[in-house]
Design a protein around this motif. Sequence first.
Motif, PDB file in Angstrom:
ATOM      1  N   GLU A 158      31.338  67.242  68.131  1.00  0.00           N
ATOM      2  CA  GLU A 158      30.772  68.302  67.283  1.00  0.00           C
ATOM      3  C   GLU A 158      31.113  69.702  67.773  1.00  0.00           C
ATOM      4  O   GLU A 158      30.865  70.679  67.081  1.00  0.00           O
ATOM      5  CB  GLU A 158      29.236  68.197  67.232  1.00  0.00           C
ATOM      6  CG  GLU A 158      28.696  66.892  66.698  1.00  0.00           C
ATOM      7  CD  GLU A 158      28.900  66.720  65.192  1.00  0.00           C
ATOM      8  OE1 GLU A 158      29.477  67.628  64.550  1.00  0.00           O
ATOM      9  OE2 GLU A 158      28.498  65.662  64.683  1.00  0.00           O
ATOM     10  N   ARG A 161      22.768  64.355  56.674  1.00  0.00           N
ATOM     11  CA  ARG A 161      23.963  63.588  56.304  1.00  0.00           C
ATOM     12  C   ARG A 161      23.569  62.228  55.716  1.00  0.00           C
ATOM     13  O   ARG A 161      24.229  61.700  54.838  1.00  0.00           O
ATOM     14  CB  ARG A 161      24.848  63.398  57.532  1.00  0.00           C
ATOM     15  CG  ARG A 161      26.215  62.862  57.198  1.00  0.00           C
ATOM     16  CD  ARG A 161      27.239  63.296  58.178  1.00  0.00           C
ATOM     17  NE  ARG A 161      26.996  62.747  59.507  1.00  0.00           N
ATOM     18  CZ  ARG A 161      27.860  62.851  60.504  1.00  0.00           C
ATOM     19  NH1 ARG A 161      28.998  63.481  60.313  1.00  0.00           N
ATOM     20  NH2 ARG A 161      27.608  62.341  61.678  1.00  0.00           N
ATOM     21  N   LYS A 220      26.299  72.973  59.382  1.00  0.00           N
ATOM     22  CA  LYS A 220      26.599  71.791  58.545  1.00  0.00           C
ATOM     23  C   LYS A 220      25.322  71.245  57.907  1.00  0.00           C
ATOM     24  O   LYS A 220      25.325  70.831  56.752  1.00  0.00           O
ATOM     25  CB  LYS A 220      27.249  70.700  59.400  1.00  0.00           C
ATOM     26  CG  LYS A 220      28.648  71.043  59.883  1.00  0.00           C
ATOM     27  CD  LYS A 220      29.249  69.821  60.529  1.00  0.00           C
ATOM     28  CE  LYS A 220      30.320  70.192  61.535  1.00  0.00           C
ATOM     29  NZ  LYS A 220      30.649  69.127  62.449  1.00  0.00           N
ATOM     30  N   GLU A 235      24.355  73.336  55.013  1.00  0.00           N
ATOM     31  CA  GLU A 235      25.239  73.041  53.859  1.00  0.00           C
ATOM     32  C   GLU A 235      24.797  71.757  53.148  1.00  0.00           C
ATOM     33  O   GLU A 235      25.010  71.596  51.962  1.00  0.00           O
ATOM     34  CB  GLU A 235      26.686  72.889  54.338  1.00  0.00           C
ATOM     35  CG  GLU A 235      27.366  74.231  54.599  1.00  0.00           C
ATOM     36  CD  GLU A 235      28.631  74.106  55.458  1.00  0.00           C
ATOM     37  OE1 GLU A 235      29.125  75.155  55.888  1.00  0.00           O
ATOM     38  OE2 GLU A 235      29.103  72.966  55.711  1.00  0.00           O
ATOM     39  N   ARG A 236      24.169  70.852  53.914  1.00  0.00           N
ATOM     40  CA  ARG A 236      23.728  69.584  53.311  1.00  0.00           C
ATOM     41  C   ARG A 236      22.279  69.629  52.848  1.00  0.00           C
ATOM     42  O   ARG A 236      21.656  68.600  52.631  1.00  0.00           O
ATOM     43  CB  ARG A 236      23.909  68.441  54.310  1.00  0.00           C
ATOM     44  CG  ARG A 236      25.366  68.064  54.525  1.00  0.00           C
ATOM     45  CD  ARG A 236      25.470  66.910  55.481  1.00  0.00           C
ATOM     46  NE  ARG A 236      26.853  66.567  55.743  1.00  0.00           N
ATOM     47  CZ  ARG A 236      27.562  65.711  55.036  1.00  0.00           C
ATOM     48  NH1 ARG A 236      27.010  65.083  54.014  1.00  0.00           N
ATOM     49  NH2 ARG A 236      28.814  65.447  55.344  1.00  0.00           N
ATOM     50  N   HIS A 292      21.195  67.578  61.413  1.00  0.00           N
ATOM     51  CA  HIS A 292      22.527  67.349  60.853  1.00  0.00           C
ATOM     52  C   HIS A 292      22.711  65.877  60.466  1.00  0.00           C
ATOM     53  O   HIS A 292      23.171  65.555  59.374  1.00  0.00           O
ATOM     54  CB  HIS A 292      23.558  67.800  61.896  1.00  0.00           C
ATOM     55  CG  HIS A 292      24.972  67.429  61.608  1.00  0.00           C
ATOM     56  ND1 HIS A 292      25.536  67.536  60.360  1.00  0.00           N
ATOM     57  CD2 HIS A 292      25.949  66.939  62.409  1.00  0.00           C
ATOM     58  CE1 HIS A 292      26.794  67.142  60.408  1.00  0.00           C
ATOM     59  NE2 HIS A 292      27.063  66.762  61.640  1.00  0.00           N
TER      60      HIS A 292
END
Length: 470
Positions: free
Chosen positions: A127, A29, A196, A199-200, A25
Amino acid sequence: MTPHRPTRHDYIIVGAGISGPFIAHELCRAGADCLMIEAGRHYSRRTYPRNDLDGTAQLYWSGGLELGTDARLVFLRPKVVGGGSVVNQALVDRFDAEAFDSWRRDSGVDFFNEDAMAPWYDAAEAEIAIQTIPGEYRNRNADVFEQGFQRLGYQLAPLRRAQKDCHYEQGNCCIECLNGCRIGSKQSTPETVLKKALERGLELRAETEAVKIDASTKDVWVTCRTADGGTATYRGRNLVLASGAIGNARLLLNSGFGKGLPAVGRNFFCHPQYMNFGVYDQPVRSHLGAFQAFKSDDAGFRKNGFKLENVYAGPAAIALLLSGFGRQHQRAMERLSHFACIEVCTRDTHPGRIKVNRRGKVIIVKEQNREDLERYRRGLAVIDEIFQTTGAKEMIHGKMGIGLHLMGGCGMGTDPARSVVNPGFRLHGHKHIYCADSSMFPNAPGINPSLTIMALSKKAAAQLIKDGNQ
Ligand SMILES: Cc1cc2nc3c(=O)[nH]c(=O)nc-3n(C[C@H](O)[C@H](O)[C@H](O)COP(=O)(O)OP(=O)(O)OC[C@H]3O[C@@H](n4cnc5c(N)ncnc54)[C@H](O)[C@@H]3O)c2cc1C
């Protein structure tokens, strides 16, 4: 014709349990190209197994039946996207000064202290949602635990669970969340950081098992067995080992890292746990309602090397823990709804060792020495007292010890002769191989490990990003 060269990822992450997704994650990011490899299946809320027999068979390595060499402990090693966060009891605790002091002593690593770790715990807790069980939804198993502690003058505390909204008012029975939560309340990594990261742009390859690492060139190459029985090789600038205490040691040993890193596989711990049952005249129905409300919080227990938990399990697991056969076993199982349950979890002092045989299969050597067995007996004596004082008609001691908190095998430390991972989360002598999961624990803290794995993974990710920018 030019031979096919696999894509060069910035990071290959082996293991999609707790540590892997937390690191992925952060890396995604920061804009890194990450590939995650996971041996287990990717289930959704709708497809998790529906009962504990299927859950154990489908969500664990070897169907949940991995034994130590002396056959006294069974090891439950998750094999599913989300790893332990899908199947665990979701209890989240910070380590105390005692745990960090012992880690610092054994590793020589300065940041193992409450102050230095506090910001990373804060970041990890940000988180996930964390709740305690509201008083009105505690079940009778929790009442027995609380009454016993109060009558005997022991300290207890509400458990902090990584859960968002269990809808107790709708009559949910949380015990089924041990096979994966179907209402998305449990804060497993597929519900939180993994989602997440995907998604990235994280690329996730499930049902793909890493079998060999080659770090002899500038890049790291990971050879994998795929779901269709074939093989695939992936190439990365960096590798993050996040396949858990047994997984990492096995992969490193099978890849020949044992020669340069003599501590690989050593110092393996598991907090041996034993479930025990009090049988009451009136039904207790421990399987109904909210799951686990309390834990022991008694300084005397901590000093004596054990803790007690207000746990329960599905009928198949309990059937395995009861002694006897045939009619005798059946009679015990017929009284299942009259069982209360308390588990003793010991802080083991005697290190085990992960080895591999000639075919690359895992061998778990984990014996309990006199001190560890004494810790178990001290805990058991308190449990018997609790059951007696709350009116149990019979006490049944679970026969099999269970290793759920699998830790070590790639311990962090400053000395390459006694540890595997350095304080910068890199393997000693390997600039591009990192590790921050449960395998880097220097010893057994005696406290639930998952929140600390999340916190250390946050810290490791910050280190990786810093290293990548140099
Ligand atoms: C039933 C149960 C209850 C528990 N309850 C609690 C609790 O309440 N609180 C708590 O703090 N802890 C609890 N734990 C322990 C906690 O879940 C673990 O300590 C934690 O999951 C370890 O995180 P990890 O990232 O190191 O490894 P894991 O979460 O085990 O993830 C490792 C992943 O790597 C994968 N893998 C392994 N080898 C390979 C390979 N060669 N190739 C590809 N993938 C691979 C595995 O399939 C797995 O999914 C419990 C554990 C169990 C089993």
